[in-house]
Scaffold this motif. Structure first.
Motif, mmCIF file in Angstrom:
data_model
loop_
_atom_site.group_PDB
_atom_site.id
_atom_site.type_symbol
_atom_site.label_atom_id
_atom_site.label_comp_id
_atom_site.label_asym_id
_atom_site.label_seq_id
_atom_site.Cartn_x
_atom_site.Cartn_y
_atom_site.Cartn_z
ATOM 1 N N TYR A 118 0.848 -1.183 0.000
ATOM 2 C CA TYR A 118 0.000 0.000 0.000
ATOM 3 C C TYR A 118 0.890 1.240 0.000
ATOM 4 O O TYR A 118 2.087 1.164 0.314
ATOM 5 N N THR A 142 -0.987 -6.122 0.064
ATOM 6 C CA THR A 142 -2.309 -6.613 -0.311
ATOM 7 C C THR A 142 -2.212 -7.391 -1.608
ATOM 8 O O THR A 142 -1.247 -7.229 -2.368
ATOM 9 N N PRO A 196 -2.578 -5.129 -5.725
ATOM 10 C CA PRO A 196 -2.318 -3.758 -5.246
ATOM 11 C C PRO A 196 -2.601 -2.724 -6.319
ATOM 12 O O PRO A 196 -2.160 -2.845 -7.451
ATOM 13 N N PHE A 249 -0.367 1.997 -4.564
ATOM 14 C CA PHE A 249 0.919 1.589 -3.997
ATOM 15 C C PHE A 249 1.995 2.664 -4.044
ATOM 16 O O PHE A 249 3.004 2.557 -3.360
ATOM 17 N N ASN A 298 -8.642 -0.068 -1.756
ATOM 18 C CA ASN A 298 -7.880 -0.546 -2.902
ATOM 19 C C ASN A 298 -8.818 -0.882 -4.061
ATOM 20 O O ASN A 298 -8.579 -0.503 -5.217
#
Length: 1005
Positions: A349, A386, A389, A392, A419
């Motif tokens: 992230y 995650t 992504p 990011f 996201n």
């Protein structure tokens, strides 16, 4: 006339219609963005930016020969190449639609009757002619860009697949598959768009060859198609070259063979193995293996266009991006290794912190006699990750945009829901679906609209409810306002539904193509920030697939009409209705906003940059639109070949610095004294600041000598035993050699008293890049022999803090050793030189009378030009050159259009009015005040209507700027004794302050 002849004839009619349209609306010279580089690389067969487009360059070279030596016509004819490629794509689109329509109406093996022929041809005409005029396809068709020939390859491949399917039971039918493989190989040298047809083509093959089609098998064949796509993308395009590079590494480093000989041996062996396999398949009667190997061989034949890249790199062409003259450099060039690849399946992230670092692949560079390992690519490990992504990037502007878009508070960590919201709301909707709607529903204007789903600029509209919205005149009176009433969309959706009802297999194939050339690109590219420009051209293949459904929509409407009318009337009626609602409507609405035939703004702005430079100057540029048109006009038209152009965003590459150490055209080598060993890749990539607490500014020669020294005492030592050069101070100075300044005519005789003894400045960043280091080298060793100039939009960090010694002389700044002014932040102008450039020398691309101006001209360069003229006039007036100041403002008025595109432009135009009033030119001042007021009133009235309906849809910035502008104009007109005008503005100001009191009070708070 036989069906085949009618089909062929109407296909060529579509080609001719498209060709006439595109040639009539063609950009007459170079366009903005990559086009200048593409034309330059085509004309002289040079190496363009990664991943390279050799086939495209060779095609462009062929068309450039039509100029018959007239260099000023080269760009026109390379633009014609795009027009012809796009027109040919339209022709193949016609034949594709006619084949699909025939499958829906006529049983296999039967011939269509006259009524069916009419309906099939009508459907194909509607789809193909309608797609000619769609926004995205038309934009690429009239300039030298890769997407036109890429779409031609895509159209040919899909058409050839349908031809194979129609003839699959005949002997020799598989030659169509070999043709497809060859076209795909060729298309790799243009653009990778064509590869995205592979999953759809796999389904066509499966549906035709399989005796029993099941959902599970269909899904498995779809996955096989994805695997084939991955095989071509990575196995053929990248890993074949990567294996070639490592084989060359072995033969050079272990066997002592010359560079590239191992690569040639590997390539020959690879082809030999494939040829042996083909021979084996013939001897052993293995047709499937034979077909597969033939297709692979022909893909490599097409892909072989990339041999041009290292061949031309060895020739050291003027434009030689990345200098891929060996196998490893070519592999890195093709894989775009210098760009940070976004994570796709798993990643961090934007608020993640690095907690570890691991080694990636080994990196090699070409040494004197062997390949040298320069280290390993570093991969960071993060604490907050995650799957899939999307958000990011940790760059500050990107983080700010994420937070604004997702409504995240400072310090709030994003979740997987955030996201996914970014994926669907920005990447899918804003950066794909919005573009889709532009083409088939309509759009408000061609302004950039990436940052908002609800504002007008850059958004889509059907036009049905626009009257109720009471849109501003700036929208409805603009030639880029193109509501299509969603009619192409509706007809296309009808065609899609009809296609699925009548032929689920081919409808599924088209849906897969639509998805892979649209949403799949969104998922793969993973755009994570606001782009420098709108990216709709990336998805033209997806729009092409939908355009086929628009053609099939004719069949759907005819099917409905047949229930109440005769078959003949239903056929002709559906064709007539759809002709009016798609090709005719779209052409009428889109033509004004796509007719580029009357402007030459990019060409003339590039001319202005170069003509501003003194003889033998070094000109530093930065942005694409301040570089690529310059490359074109110098490389192709041979304008000012004595000027050395250095792009600072490329100057961080060792290959680029090395190129600058050689002469090109009529420009001498840049005065860079560092030997290659001092700055080669992996050496002094970044020189970090470590404060040595030096009390005073330090001569840049001493700084330069220190940071390029190999003495261990000049390096910082690290616990792991490594060391690197560091920057001990950010306070620089350069003692001015006044004799050299005067002898080299850097200043005029009248300016000699202004020359400083010492130039002092401070580096704004905490490090030096390799490009900064090379710039310091030039500063140290140039000794005022060659003028140093900078494009006007240069960021301060890229000019290492020199802005207070940069004097504007038009569209460029020139480095001059004048004593700093009392106000260090005020703009510095070399007014008499700037006046001569802007009033007497510059060209303005027919901006005043052009039927259409692109958004870059209107929203970026036009306000920049306006600001330059205003600054010039004010500077001339301050120096007592009143008549020249007035003439400068009138030159602006005579050369630029009567437009106000946005509030930024309005502000610039107000400054023109204010300058005119100070120069006692009341008539000109009133003209600009009235123009600005008309625009501001239009915008404020619209925002007030929106405030009453939905406060979230108003532009607070426009409201604030608009009210401030009215206030400023009221004061300026009052000082200029324009009492009636001032009173009108004051009354308007009070009215709007009352209307927007809630908005303005929020701003004040």
């Amino acid at each position: 006339m036989a069906y085949k002849n009618i089909n062929n004839l109407l296909g060529w009619v579509c080609f001719a219609t498209a060709a006439v349209t595109y040639v009539l609306t063609l950009e007459p010279s170079v366009s903005f963005w990559d086009c200048g580089e593409f034309i330059s690389c085509a004309y002289r067969l040079q190496v363009s930016h990664q991943p390279g487009y050799p086939m495209f360059a060779m095609l462009g070279k062929a068309f450039s020969l039509l100029s018959f030596g007239d260099r000023a016509k080269v760009a026109y004819f390379t633009n014609v190449s795009s027009a012809m490629a796009s027109s040919a794509a339209i022709m193949f689109m016609f034949w594709t639609i006619s084949m699909l329509a025939k499958k829906l109406l006529v049983k296999r093996g039967e011939k269509p009757n006259p009524a069916q022929t009419v309906l099939i041809m009508g459907a194909a005409l509607v789809g193909a002619l309608g797609f000619i005029y769609t926004d995205t396809f038309w934009f690429s068709a009239v300039e030298t860009v890769v997407f036109s020939p890429a779409m031609l390859c895509t159209a040919v491949v899909f058409w050839a697949a349908l031809k194979w399917e129609a003839n699959a039971d005949l002997p020799g039918a598989d030659r169509w598959l070999v043709l497809i493989a060859y076209v795909m190989g060729l298309s790799i040298g243009i653009h990778l768009l064509n590869l995205l047809t592979i999953p759809g083509l796999t389904l066509i093959y499966y549906f035709r060859r399989s005796k029993q089609v099941t959902p599970m098998k269909t899904f498995l064949m779809f996955l096989l198609g994805v695997a084939l796509l991955a095989f071509l993308q990575f196995g053929v395009i990248q890993y074949s070259v990567k294996m070639m590079a490592y084989f060359d590494l072995f033969t050079v480093n272990n066997l002592g063979l010359p560079f590239n000989l191992g690569a040639i041996i590997f390539l020959a062996a690879l082809i030999g193995v494939i040829v042996w396999g083909i021979s084996y398949s013939i001897r052993k009667h293995k047709p499937a293996l034979n077909l597969a190997l033939l297709c692979i061989l022909f893909i490599f034949f097409g892909y072989s266009s990339f041999t041009m890249i290292p061949i031309r790199a060895h020739a050291n062409t003027n434009l030689d991006n990345y200098h891929p003259d060996n196998a490893f450099a070519l592999q890195e060039y093709l894989s775009r290794i210098q760009y940070v690849a976004p994570p796709l399946i798993y990643g961090e992230y934007f608020d993640a912190k690095p907690i570890d670092q691991k080694d990636g692949i080994s990196l090699y560079r070409k040494g004197d006699s062997k390949y040298e390992m320069i280290g390993k690519k570093q991969e960071l490990v993060y604490d907050h990750n995650t799957i899939l992504p999307r958000i990011f990037s940790s760059d500050a502007p990107d983080v700010a945009f994420y937070k604004d878009w997702l409504h995240l508070a400072d310090g709030q960590s994003p979740t997987f829901a955030d996201n996914m919201k970014w994926l669907f709301s920005w990447q899918v909707y804003q950066m794909y679906f919005r573009y889709f709607m532009w083409n088939f529903t309509g759009r408000y204007n061609d302004a950039d609209g990436q940052t908002s789903t609800r504002m007008i600029n850059g958004n889509w509209t059907s036009g049905w409810f626009d009257h109720g919205k009471q849109l501003p005149n700036a929208i409805t009176h603009s030639i880029t306002y193109a509501p299509l009433y969603a009619l192409p969309l509706i007809i296309g959706l009808l065609g899609m539904v009809y296609h699925f009802r009548k032929d689920k297999k081919h409808a599924l194939v088209l849906l897969v193509m639509f998805f892979f050339m649209g949403i799949a690109i969104v998922l793969y590219v993973n755009q994570y920030n606001v782009q420098p420009r709108e990216r709709d051209y990336s998805y033209v293949g997806s729009f092409y697939a939908f355009g086929i459904w628009i053609g099939l929509g004719v069949l759907a409407i005819a099917d409905v009409l047949r229930r109440r009318l005769t078959a003949r009337i239903a056929s002709y009626g559906s064709i007539a209705i759809c002709m009016l609602l798609v090709p005719v409507l779209v052409a009428v609405k889109e033509w004004p906003g796509h007719n580029r035939s009357t402007k030459k703004v990019p060409h003339d702005l590039a001319y202005n940059y170069l003509i501003s430079c003194p003889k033998n100057a070094i000109l530093f540029t930065y942005a694409d639109n301040e570089t690529y048109p310059l490359w074109y006009i110098q490389e192709v038209e041979n304008v000012r070949p004595d000027v050395r152009i250095i792009n600072l965003s490329l100057f961080t590459g060792d290959w680029n610095i090395r190129q600058m150490q050689s002469a090109i055209n009529e420009a001498a080598a840049a005065p860079i004294t560092m030997p290659y060993e001092k700055y080669k890749d992996g050496t002094r990539d970044i020189i970090r600041f470590s404060d040595a607490k030096l009390p005073d500014s330090v001569e840049i020669k001493e700084v330069f000598d220190f940071i390029t020294s190999d003495d261990p005492r000049a390096k910082a030592q690290y616990p792991d035993g490594s060391s690197e050069n560091y920057l001990p101070t950010k306070n620089f100075k350069l003692t001015v050699n006044k004799q050299a300044v005067i002898a080299n005519h850097v200043v005029t005789q009248e300016q000699e008293s202004r020359v400083a003894d010492v130039m002092e400045w401070k580096l704004p960043a905490n490090y030096l890049t390799k490009g900064n280091l090379a710039l310091l080298d030039i500063m140290v060793h140039n000794n005022w022999k060659r003028p140093i100039c900078f494009a006007e939009s240069m960021p301060d960090e890229d000019v290492i803090g020199l802005h207070k010694y940069m004097y504007k002389e038009g569209q460029i700044y020139r480095l001059l050793p004048f004593k700093p002014s009392a106000e260090p932040d005020e703009e510095k102008i070399n007014s008499l030189v700037m006046y001569d450039n802007m009033v007497n020398k510059y060209k303005w691309g027919n901006m005043k009378n052009a039927s259409y101006l692109d958004s870059q001209t209107v929203q970026l360069f036009y306000p920049m030009i306006t600001a330059n003229f205003t600054s010039l006039a004010n500077s001339l007036a301050a120096e007592g050159h009143t008549a020249m100041a007035v003439k400068a403002l009138h030159k602006l008025d005579d050369s630029t259009p009567d437009i106000t595109a946005d509030m930024n432009v309005a502000v610039r135009q107000y400054y023109v009015a204010d300058s005119a009033y100070h120069l006692q030119d009341v008539q000109l001042g009133n003209k600009y005040v009235n123009r600005v007021m008309a625009y501001v009133k239009d915008q404020l009235d619209y925002n007030y209507r929106q405030l009453q309906k939905d406060a979230d849809t108003i532009s607070v910035r426009d409201v604030q700027m608009g009210v401030s502008l009215i206030n400023a104009m009221a004061n300026s007109t009052k000082v200029a004794s324009q009492i009636a005008l001032s009173n009108m503005l004051t009354a308007g100001l009070k009215d709007y302050e009352t209307k927007f009191s809630s908005v303005l009070s929020k701003q004040l708070n």
